[in-house]
Design an enzyme around this catalytic site. Structure first.
Site, PDB file in Angstrom:
ATOM      1  N   GLU A  48       7.244   9.096  38.503  1.00 29.17           N
ATOM      2  CA  GLU A  48       7.633   8.680  37.325  1.00 29.17           C
ATOM      3  C   GLU A  48       8.174  10.038  36.839  1.00 29.17           C
ATOM      4  OE1 GLU A  48       4.471   6.187  35.423  1.00 29.17           O
ATOM      5  OE2 GLU A  48       4.394   4.567  36.695  1.00 29.17           O
TER       6      GLU A  48
ATOM      7  N   HIS B 110       7.432  -3.855  38.622  1.00 28.91           N
ATOM      8  CA  HIS B 110       6.497  -4.259  37.104  1.00 28.91           C
ATOM      9  C   HIS B 110       8.549  -5.249  37.032  1.00 28.91           C
ATOM     10  CE1 HIS B 110       3.295  -1.691  38.837  1.00 28.91           C
ATOM     11  NE2 HIS B 110       3.848  -1.086  37.953  1.00 28.91           N
TER      12      HIS B 110
ATOM     13  N   GLU C  95       5.020  -1.783  43.882  1.00 26.68           N
ATOM     14  CA  GLU C  95       4.080  -2.133  42.722  1.00 26.68           C
ATOM     15  C   GLU C  95       4.314  -3.445  41.937  1.00 26.68           C
ATOM     16  OE1 GLU C  95       3.320   1.128  39.871  1.00 26.68           O
ATOM     17  OE2 GLU C  95       3.314   2.792  40.941  1.00 26.68           O
TER      18      GLU C  95
ATOM     19  N   ASP D 279       4.735  -6.348  40.697  1.00 30.60           N
ATOM     20  CA  ASP D 279       4.184  -7.605  40.046  1.00 30.60           C
ATOM     21  C   ASP D 279       4.828  -8.394  39.306  1.00 30.60           C
ATOM     22  OD1 ASP D 279       4.215  -5.906  37.487  1.00 30.60           O
ATOM     23  OD2 ASP D 279       1.865  -5.109  38.140  1.00 30.60           O
TER      24      ASP D 279
HETATM   25  O1  G3I Z   1     -12.664   4.240  36.065  1.00 27.87           O
HETATM   26  C1  G3I Z   1     -12.756   4.069  35.043  1.00 27.87           C
HETATM   27  C2  G3I Z   1     -14.356   3.040  33.942  1.00 27.87           C
HETATM   28  O2  G3I Z   1     -15.373   4.602  34.541  1.00 27.87           O
HETATM   29  C3  G3I Z   1     -14.222   3.536  32.695  1.00 27.87           C
HETATM   30  O3  G3I Z   1     -15.412   2.407  32.346  1.00 27.87           O
HETATM   31  C4  G3I Z   1     -13.259   2.185  32.476  1.00 27.87           C
HETATM   32  C5  G3I Z   1     -12.856   1.896  30.980  1.00 27.87           C
HETATM   33  O4  G3I Z   1     -11.697   1.927  30.311  1.00 27.87           O
HETATM   34  O5  G3I Z   1     -12.170   2.909  32.956  1.00 27.87           O
HETATM   35  C6  G3I Z   1     -11.993   3.435  34.199  1.00 27.87           C
HETATM   36  O6  G3I Z   1     -10.206   3.607  34.074  1.00 27.87           O
HETATM   37  C7  G3I Z   1      -9.287   3.183  33.982  1.00 27.87           C
HETATM   38  C8  G3I Z   1      -8.986   2.571  35.998  1.00 27.87           C
HETATM   39  O7  G3I Z   1      -7.660   2.141  35.355  1.00 27.87           O
HETATM   40  C9  G3I Z   1      -9.369   2.356  36.623  1.00 27.87           C
HETATM   41  O8  G3I Z   1      -9.864   0.727  36.001  1.00 27.87           O
HETATM   42  C10 G3I Z   1      -8.617   3.690  33.627  1.00 27.87           C
HETATM   43  O9  G3I Z   1      -9.401   4.070  32.078  1.00 27.87           O
HETATM   44  C11 G3I Z   1      -6.934   2.676  33.474  1.00 27.87           C
HETATM   45  O10 G3I Z   1      -6.742   3.874  31.833  1.00 27.87           O
HETATM   46  C12 G3I Z   1      -6.620   2.955  34.425  1.00 27.87           C
HETATM   47  O11 G3I Z   1      -5.568   2.274  34.960  1.00 27.87           O
HETATM   48  C13 G3I Z   1      -4.634   2.460  36.150  1.00 27.87           C
HETATM   49  C14 G3I Z   1      -3.405   2.986  35.043  1.00 27.87           C
HETATM   50  O12 G3I Z   1      -2.445   2.847  35.908  1.00 27.87           O
HETATM   51  C15 G3I Z   1      -3.711   4.316  33.979  1.00 27.87           C
HETATM   52  O13 G3I Z   1      -1.875   4.600  34.064  1.00 27.87           O
HETATM   53  C16 G3I Z   1      -4.623   1.149  36.151  1.00 27.87           C
HETATM   54  O14 G3I Z   1      -5.438   0.399  36.900  1.00 27.87           O
HETATM   55  C17 G3I Z   1      -3.227   1.350  37.426  1.00 27.87           C
HETATM   56  O15 G3I Z   1      -3.192  -0.210  37.680  1.00 27.87           O
HETATM   57  C18 G3I Z   1      -2.271   1.797  37.108  1.00 27.87           C
HETATM   58  O16 G3I Z   1      -1.094   2.104  37.816  1.00 27.87           O
HETATM   59  C19 G3I Z   1      -0.105   2.739  37.686  1.00 27.87           C
HETATM   60  C20 G3I Z   1       0.840   3.067  38.812  1.00 27.87           C
HETATM   61  O17 G3I Z   1      -0.418   4.349  38.970  1.00 27.87           O
HETATM   62  C21 G3I Z   1       1.432   3.905  38.398  1.00 27.87           C
HETATM   63  N1  G3I Z   1       3.146   2.601  37.814  1.00 27.87           N
HETATM   64  C22 G3I Z   1       2.247   2.028  37.089  1.00 27.87           C
HETATM   65  C23 G3I Z   1       0.861   1.445  36.962  1.00 27.87           C
HETATM   66  C24 G3I Z   1       0.364   0.308  36.255  1.00 27.87           C
HETATM   67  O18 G3I Z   1       0.359   1.222  34.724  1.00 27.87           O
END
Ligand code: G3I
Length: 330
Positions: free
Chosen positions: A142, A221, A251, A253
């Protein structure tokens, strides 16, 4: 066309397990390892339905290098070993991004030389660690804003190093793993507009200067309220193919909440969105993989209410899965 031909040529029994290789391009899913590791049902879904895995979060910088110089590979290694044990390809996501990077990176007072060294160290260490186990990397994720300018986000890469950080990362990745395909992965660049134009210009410039870049990831997306159709995706993919690049849908969805209509109508429309993307990837030879972003509606980063993925909260295939996987998805 490729799918239709193969459907005639390959015995149904052979394609029933994992439809992706028979489709002419790989069909993948982003895997949330913390939910899959100990869950028999989700593991079965991965193993039976997908030919490729993208670790959803495990390869991001905040996970791999939480403290500067202290790499933490255990969780990512476990996921990559699981993929290998089941014959799945692995997409590496992502080496350099403006999100999900560690606090030490954000809070440092960086000179260009020190930040460049930290960038090269991260890319080199990670790409070398997974050499031979990860077939493609989203080296830079990105890099552009919607208006086509470079995006800083809350990371120091762009402010301190300028757009040259992209070239630096690509060169370091190639040196560390000469066999991996190197991608720039972008969000919301499927449609005509300044972002797509800027991505084409960036890719063309890098290619013209001999910077190692093998492909472009289109995240896709999207939403049933308005999604890129087959013709739009083909047109976009061909702009990159004309530069000698591969293209992947990385990615995908399809959210459904914003569309009026019955739940069944929404799922039909969603299936159409997935089917259009599958048809585009089928049509364009440069399209080598289509990955959905998550395993099931229960796992989607968009929340279960969006019902954005091809498997429902009980892990049952939806019309979207049949649209994606063709006869083997039945
Ligand atoms: O692992 C921690 C956990 O320990 C904690 O308890 C919890 C509390 O909120 O957070 C957990 O981490 C989260 C992680 O996902 C795993 O679930 C983060 O807060 C959360 O910010 C994170 O979000 C990810 C996001 O990227 C971050 O920007 C999403 O899972 C993931 O699907 C998303 O993927 C992105 C791609 O990498 C790039 N393109 C867009 C896409 C969607 O946003």
């Amino acid at each position: 066309m490729r799918r239709l031909l193969i459907a005639w040529l390959v015995p149904l029994a052979a394609i029933a397990a994992v439809p992706s290789p028979a489709a002419g391009y790989a069909l993948g899913a982003a895997v949330p390892w913390d939910r899959v590791r100990d869950d028999v049902a989700r593991r079965a879904l991965v193993e039976r339905r997908f030919g490729s895995i993208t670790p959803e979060n495990e390869l991001k910088m905040e996970r791999l290098q939480p403290l500067q110089g202290a790499y933490a590979f255990a969780s990512a290694d476990a996921l990559v070993a699981y993929a290998a044990a089941h014959g799945k390809r692995v997409r590496g996501h992502t080496l350099v991004w403006h999100q999900q990077h560690p606090a030490w990176l954000r809070s440092g007072l960086w000179t260009p030389a020190a930040l460049r060294a930290a960038l090269v160290d991260h890319v080199t260490t990670v790409a070398a660690h997974f050499r031979g186990r990860v077939d493609s990397w989203d080296v830079v994720n990105e890099p552009l804003d919607d208006d086509g300018t470079f995006r800083a986000g809350d990371a120091p890469w762009l402010p301190v190093l300028g757009p040259a950080y992209i070239e630096t990362a690509l060169r370091a990745a190639r040196a560390a793993d000469p066999d991996a395909k190197l991608f720039i992965n972008e969000v919301a660049a499927e449609h005509k507009g300044p972002k797509l134009d800027a991505l084409v210009r960036l890719a063309a410039d890098l290619r013209a200067r001999g910077v190692p870049l093998d492909g472009i990831g289109l995240q896709n997306h999207t939403d049933t309220a308005g999604y890129p159709d087959r013709a739009r995706l083909i047109d976009t993919m061909r702009r990159f193919a004309a530069l000698g690049l591969e293209v992947e849908i990385t990615e995908m969805d399809v959210g459904t909440l914003r569309t009026p209509g019955s739940p069944a109508d929404r799922l039909t429309r969603q299936a159409d969105a997935y089917g259009e993307a599958a048809a585009a990837c089928d049509e364009v030879r440069a399209c080598t993989r289509l990955t959905v972003w998550g395993l099931s509606d229960r796992d989607s980063w968009r929340g279960a209410a969006e019902r954005a993925l091809p498997f429902d909260t009980a892990l049952r295939p939806k019309p979207a899965w049949r649209a994606l996987a063709g006869p083997a998805g039945a």
